[in-house]
Design a protein around this motif. Structure first.
Motif, mmCIF file in Angstrom:
data_model
loop_
_atom_site.group_PDB
_atom_site.id
_atom_site.type_symbol
_atom_site.label_atom_id
_atom_site.label_comp_id
_atom_site.label_asym_id
_atom_site.label_seq_id
_atom_site.Cartn_x
_atom_site.Cartn_y
_atom_site.Cartn_z
ATOM 1 N N THR A 22 0.885 -1.212 -0.138
ATOM 2 C CA THR A 22 0.042 0.196 -0.023
ATOM 3 C C THR A 22 0.923 1.343 -0.102
ATOM 4 O O THR A 22 1.752 1.436 0.813
ATOM 5 C CB THR A 22 -0.885 0.190 1.237
ATOM 6 O OG1 THR A 22 -1.503 -1.172 1.230
ATOM 7 C CG2 THR A 22 -1.925 1.052 1.283
ATOM 8 N N VAL A 34 -5.313 7.715 8.371
ATOM 9 C CA VAL A 34 -5.515 6.624 7.569
ATOM 10 C C VAL A 34 -6.513 5.611 8.448
ATOM 11 O O VAL A 34 -6.119 5.345 9.550
ATOM 12 C CB VAL A 34 -4.376 5.895 7.166
ATOM 13 C CG1 VAL A 34 -4.737 4.502 6.434
ATOM 14 C CG2 VAL A 34 -3.223 6.721 6.714
ATOM 15 N N THR A 35 -7.628 5.277 7.623
ATOM 16 C CA THR A 35 -8.465 4.577 8.328
ATOM 17 C C THR A 35 -8.265 3.186 7.661
ATOM 18 O O THR A 35 -8.578 3.083 6.383
ATOM 19 C CB THR A 35 -9.969 4.863 8.255
ATOM 20 O OG1 THR A 35 -10.036 5.989 8.621
ATOM 21 C CG2 THR A 35 -10.986 3.914 8.892
ATOM 22 N N LEU A 36 -7.895 2.226 8.404
ATOM 23 C CA LEU A 36 -7.582 0.737 7.929
ATOM 24 C C LEU A 36 -9.036 -0.091 7.865
ATOM 25 O O LEU A 36 -9.744 -0.005 8.762
ATOM 26 C CB LEU A 36 -6.384 -0.059 8.693
ATOM 27 C CG LEU A 36 -5.164 0.941 8.969
ATOM 28 C CD1 LEU A 36 -4.302 0.259 9.514
ATOM 29 C CD2 LEU A 36 -4.581 0.992 7.237
ATOM 30 N N GLU A 38 -11.023 -3.064 8.665
ATOM 31 C CA GLU A 38 -11.091 -4.208 9.686
ATOM 32 C C GLU A 38 -10.250 -5.522 9.404
ATOM 33 O O GLU A 38 -9.921 -5.802 8.413
ATOM 34 C CB GLU A 38 -12.690 -4.693 10.210
ATOM 35 C CG GLU A 38 -13.575 -3.589 10.571
ATOM 36 C CD GLU A 38 -12.905 -3.051 12.104
ATOM 37 O OE1 GLU A 38 -12.487 -3.657 12.864
ATOM 38 O OE2 GLU A 38 -13.209 -1.688 12.353
ATOM 39 N N GLU A 44 -9.595 -1.472 0.632
ATOM 40 C CA GLU A 44 -8.392 -0.301 0.632
ATOM 41 C C GLU A 44 -8.491 0.726 2.038
ATOM 42 O O GLU A 44 -9.483 1.092 2.397
ATOM 43 C CB GLU A 44 -8.491 0.496 -0.481
ATOM 44 C CG GLU A 44 -8.216 -0.258 -1.879
ATOM 45 C CD GLU A 44 -6.762 -0.977 -1.986
ATOM 46 O OE1 GLU A 44 -6.007 -0.249 -1.700
ATOM 47 O OE2 GLU A 44 -6.648 -2.153 -2.254
ATOM 48 N N PRO A 45 -7.237 1.282 2.423
ATOM 49 C CA PRO A 45 -7.420 2.134 3.592
ATOM 50 C C PRO A 45 -7.973 3.428 3.150
ATOM 51 O O PRO A 45 -7.777 3.741 1.604
ATOM 52 C CB PRO A 45 -5.768 2.362 3.816
ATOM 53 C CG PRO A 45 -5.252 1.412 3.152
ATOM 54 C CD PRO A 45 -6.069 0.788 1.918
ATOM 55 N N GLU A 46 -8.696 4.237 3.706
ATOM 56 C CA GLU A 46 -9.098 5.575 3.380
ATOM 57 C C GLU A 46 -8.164 6.578 4.099
ATOM 58 O O GLU A 46 -7.694 6.403 5.182
ATOM 59 C CB GLU A 46 -10.492 5.665 4.171
ATOM 60 C CG GLU A 46 -11.604 4.640 3.343
ATOM 61 C CD GLU A 46 -12.754 4.759 4.110
ATOM 62 O OE1 GLU A 46 -13.212 5.867 4.841
ATOM 63 O OE2 GLU A 46 -13.701 3.903 4.020
ATOM 64 N N VAL A 82 -2.805 5.791 12.601
ATOM 65 C CA VAL A 82 -1.792 5.519 11.478
ATOM 66 C C VAL A 82 -2.005 6.894 10.552
ATOM 67 O O VAL A 82 -3.311 7.206 10.349
ATOM 68 C CB VAL A 82 -2.131 4.381 10.596
ATOM 69 C CG1 VAL A 82 -1.166 4.164 9.267
ATOM 70 C CG2 VAL A 82 -1.853 3.164 11.409
ATOM 71 N N PHE A 89 4.272 6.581 5.488
ATOM 72 C CA PHE A 89 3.391 6.300 6.618
ATOM 73 C C PHE A 89 3.892 6.733 8.070
ATOM 74 O O PHE A 89 5.143 6.491 8.391
ATOM 75 C CB PHE A 89 2.769 4.776 6.627
ATOM 76 C CG PHE A 89 1.934 4.541 5.432
ATOM 77 C CD1 PHE A 89 0.666 4.926 5.616
ATOM 78 C CD2 PHE A 89 2.474 3.965 4.275
ATOM 79 C CE1 PHE A 89 -0.335 4.422 4.496
ATOM 80 C CE2 PHE A 89 1.502 3.856 3.017
ATOM 81 C CZ PHE A 89 0.196 3.943 3.331
ATOM 82 N N LEU A 103 2.529 0.461 4.468
ATOM 83 C CA LEU A 103 1.779 -0.253 5.494
ATOM 84 C C LEU A 103 2.231 -1.592 6.113
ATOM 85 O O LEU A 103 2.606 -1.988 7.217
ATOM 86 C CB LEU A 103 0.419 -0.411 5.313
ATOM 87 C CG LEU A 103 -0.571 0.777 5.214
ATOM 88 C CD1 LEU A 103 -1.901 0.519 5.149
ATOM 89 C CD2 LEU A 103 -0.452 1.597 6.743
ATOM 90 N N GLU A 104 2.990 -2.370 5.212
ATOM 91 C CA GLU A 104 3.354 -3.626 5.393
ATOM 92 C C GLU A 104 4.791 -3.670 5.541
ATOM 93 O O GLU A 104 5.286 -4.774 6.017
ATOM 94 C CB GLU A 104 3.047 -4.536 4.041
ATOM 95 C CG GLU A 104 1.554 -4.685 3.668
ATOM 96 C CD GLU A 104 1.066 -3.451 2.691
ATOM 97 O OE1 GLU A 104 1.900 -2.710 2.450
ATOM 98 O OE2 GLU A 104 -0.074 -3.067 2.614
#
Length: 140
Positions: A22, A34-36, A38, A44-46, A82, A89, A103-104
């Motif tokens: 990402t 960033v909203t991940l 669940e 996709e993250p917002e 985040v 990030f 993110l990863e």
């Protein structure tokens, strides 16, 4: 011939792994929360704009920390946050602030929490010196 085929296969797999990471938005000076999705959910993250015209990533981290504290004061329970700033990030947790390219991927420690909970550059934190015991007992 067989060695070339293996090398091409390995290179293709490496490129596929890199492309699945990402990426953060690269807008200059814009700080995002960033909203991940669940855990276990697809999506996709917002990215939500928190502040504009931020000169450095540390300023964005401060804006995100301020937002995190406001939510906690209003009764929120999320202690980790985040964010994103110019393609990187920002990860905020109880230990401090970390930066990462995805993110990863790997996260790099950037800001530590002081004893009273504020954020500071790790090298700037000074501990109180404890008085050392004398090497020899005082003469009587």
């Amino acid at each position: 011939m067989r060695g070339t085929l293996i090398a091409v296969t390995v290179a293709a797999a490496a490129l596929a792994a890199c492309s699945s990471r990402t990426k953060a938005p690269t807008d200059a000076g814009v700080c995002y929360s960033v909203t991940l999705p669940e855990a276990g959910a697809k999506g996709e993250p917002e990215f939500h704009v928190v502040a504009r015209d931020q000169p450095q990533i540390e300023h964005c981290a401060a804006q995100l920390e301020q937002m995190r504290l406001r939510f906690l004061r209003m009764g929120g329970s999320r202690r980790d946050l985040v964010g994103a700033y110019q393609g990187r990030f920002i990860f905020i947790d109880r230990a401090g602030v970390y930066f990462g390219q995805s993110l990863e991927g790997t996260r790099f420690f950037a800001l530590a929490r002081t004893g009273d909970g504020r954020l500071a550059v790790p090298g700037a934190i000074q501990r109180e010196a404890t008085p050392e015991a004398p090497a020899t007992p005082p003469a009587e």
